[in-house]
Write an enzyme that holds these catalytic residues in place. Structure first.
Site, PDB file in Angstrom:
ATOM      1  N   ASP A  80      40.298  37.745  30.200  1.00 19.63           N
ATOM      2  CA  ASP A  80      41.005  38.551  31.202  1.00 19.63           C
ATOM      3  C   ASP A  80      42.155  37.726  31.770  1.00 19.63           C
ATOM      4  O   ASP A  80      41.939  36.775  32.515  1.00 19.63           O
ATOM      5  CB  ASP A  80      40.039  38.948  32.310  1.00 19.63           C
ATOM      6  CG  ASP A  80      40.665  39.888  33.344  1.00 19.63           C
ATOM      7  OD1 ASP A  80      41.888  40.121  33.288  1.00 19.63           O
ATOM      8  OD2 ASP A  80      39.914  40.374  34.217  1.00 19.63           O
ATOM      9  N   SER A 114      37.628  45.800  38.414  1.00 17.96           N
ATOM     10  CA  SER A 114      39.054  45.870  38.706  1.00 17.96           C
ATOM     11  C   SER A 114      39.255  46.475  40.105  1.00 17.96           C
ATOM     12  O   SER A 114      38.715  45.966  41.076  1.00 17.96           O
ATOM     13  CB  SER A 114      39.765  46.669  37.612  1.00 17.96           C
ATOM     14  OG  SER A 114      41.154  46.511  37.689  1.00 17.96           O
ATOM     15  N   HIS A 122      40.890  42.311  30.055  1.00 15.76           N
ATOM     16  CA  HIS A 122      40.513  42.834  31.375  1.00 15.76           C
ATOM     17  C   HIS A 122      39.542  44.005  31.269  1.00 15.76           C
ATOM     18  O   HIS A 122      38.667  44.174  32.120  1.00 15.76           O
ATOM     19  CB  HIS A 122      41.786  43.258  32.111  1.00 15.76           C
ATOM     20  CG  HIS A 122      41.541  43.788  33.491  1.00 15.76           C
ATOM     21  ND1 HIS A 122      41.044  43.023  34.517  1.00 15.76           N
ATOM     22  CD2 HIS A 122      41.723  45.038  34.017  1.00 15.76           C
ATOM     23  CE1 HIS A 122      40.938  43.747  35.615  1.00 15.76           C
ATOM     24  NE2 HIS A 122      41.335  44.979  35.330  1.00 15.76           N
TER      25      HIS A 122
END
Length: 389
Positions: A333, A168, A366
């Site tokens: 995700d 991320s 995610h």
């Protein structure tokens, strides 16, 4: 590196399971040199809180730098005391026999500049005024964070990183490391990341910031410790947390299960479903460990992250890198979909760089890179092993 910088302390009476790094102690790196941000603003000094695991080898060539995500921090493995309920946030991946094997690698993780977990940020005291920076703290970019981390790495005596790793926001930093310090990074591992923040992701962050700014306690960022916009920050976290999960993972964990009424008959809008209670818990626990202004600064840094701008090709951003790259996306995700990871790998290949793309099947959304994933572990091990050839 001095003995004082060794951050792993194994307590003689601690009961540790196989694979644990043991008890760890955070350290503070204090840079007394002024730091100039991308904006041109300057601070006279800064502190970064960090932890290390394993030992730096004689050649100083076995260091792996871990970049944390938006809500993460420096504590990514081990425990601070035998009584800690939970280990560091990536304990499943760092330690003896784990993908980042601390018998072989020296692993470093630092809280980001602008943070609120021991590193200098909006909640810190400005030495020039003896008051908290609050919104006087300079605007922070991903590049700023990486340049501050680079000072720490040099302080630890590391000239060449075996790998820079992150998911991320951490994945964004890993790419920025390879671009800005091409001779210092031999490989990068980028998970659940993007080369530029999408309109949808910007929109989610905008709603979170709005919740904070509309909380009267935010007071335009000028609030005292423990008197900040807790309601707004909790709402921001609740909404963001939904984007880190997937519909399937929420449905399998909670479905439409209802809570048992407690005491008097519940009000019409009281918490009714288990998923509501879960989100409230996530919001409250976040308030207990995070600063609202840091959340504002970091989400803006994410929104402004764009490796190629409106008129440039993404491959142009990667022409200077020399690092091998592993780019990993996760099927569920929907915040940073796998096509965004694939776009990064394809751009690197067009630039003539060494890049591998892998898509991992996961129902966990995610946050898949943070959770138990044997397929991801196998990828990381294989990528590190290939780099030794």
């Amino acid at each position: 590196m001095t003995d004082d910088d060794a951050a792993v302390v194994v307590a003689p009476n601690a009961t540790l399971t196989e694979g644990d790094v043991g008890l760890v102690r955070p350290r503070d790196f204090i840079s007394k040199e002024p730091f100039t941000f991308d904006s041109g603003a300057e601070i006279p000094e800064f502190t970064l809180r960090y932890e290390t695991y394993g030992q730096l080898n004689a050649a100083r060539s076995n260091a792996i730098f871990i970049c944390h995500a938006l809500s993460g921090d420096h504590h990514c493995a081990g425990r601070h005391s035998p009584d800690d309920r939970k280990p560091g946030w990536w304990d499943n991946i760092i330690g003896p026999g784990k993908p980042f094997d601390t018998r072989e690698y020296f692993v470093i993780c630092a809280n980001c500049l602008g943070g609120c977990r021991g590193s200098t940020g909006p909640a810190s005291i400005n030495p020039r005024t003896a008051r908290r920076y609050n919104l006087d703290f300079p605007v922070v970019t991903i590049r700023d964070i990486v340049r501050a981390h680079a000072r720490l790495v040099k302080h630890l005596g590391v000239d060449s990183l075996a790998a820079v790793v992150g998911g991320s926001m951490g994945g964004m930093m890993a790419m920025q490391w390879a671009i800005d310090f091409p001779q210092d990074v031999r490989s990068i591992m980028v998970m659940a990341a993007t080369a530029r923040q999408s309109a949808q992701a910007i929109a989610f962050n905008a709603v979170g910031r709005s919740a904070i700014m509309q909380d009267p306690a935010w007071n335009k960022g000028d609030y005292e410790p423990d008197k900040g916009p807790n309601v707004g920050l909790a709402v921001a976290r609740m909404m963001a947390h939904i984007t880190y999960l997937s519909n399937k993972s929420l449905d399998s964990k909670f479905g439409r299960t209802k809570r048992e009424p407690a005491g008097d008959a519940p009000g019409h809008f009281d918490v009714e479903f288990e998923v509501e209670s879960y989100l409230q818990h996530q919001g409250q626990s976040f308030v207990n460990r995070f600063d609202a202004n840091t959340y504002m600064y970091f989400t803006k840094a994410l929104d402004r992250f764009d490796l190629h701008g409106p008129d440039e090709k993404l491959e142009d951003a990667f022409k200077a890198i020399t690092a091998r790259a592993l780019i990993v996306g996760f099927t569920s995700d929907w915040l940073f979909p796998t096509e965004q990871s694939q776009e990064i790998a394809q751009a690197m290949l067009r630039a003539g760089r060494r890049a591998t793309f892998a898509e991992v099947t996961s129902d966990l959304g995610h946050d898949s890179f943070l959770l138990n994933s044997p397929d991801l572990y196998a990828l990381l091990r294989a990528f590190l092993q290939a780099g030794k050839v």
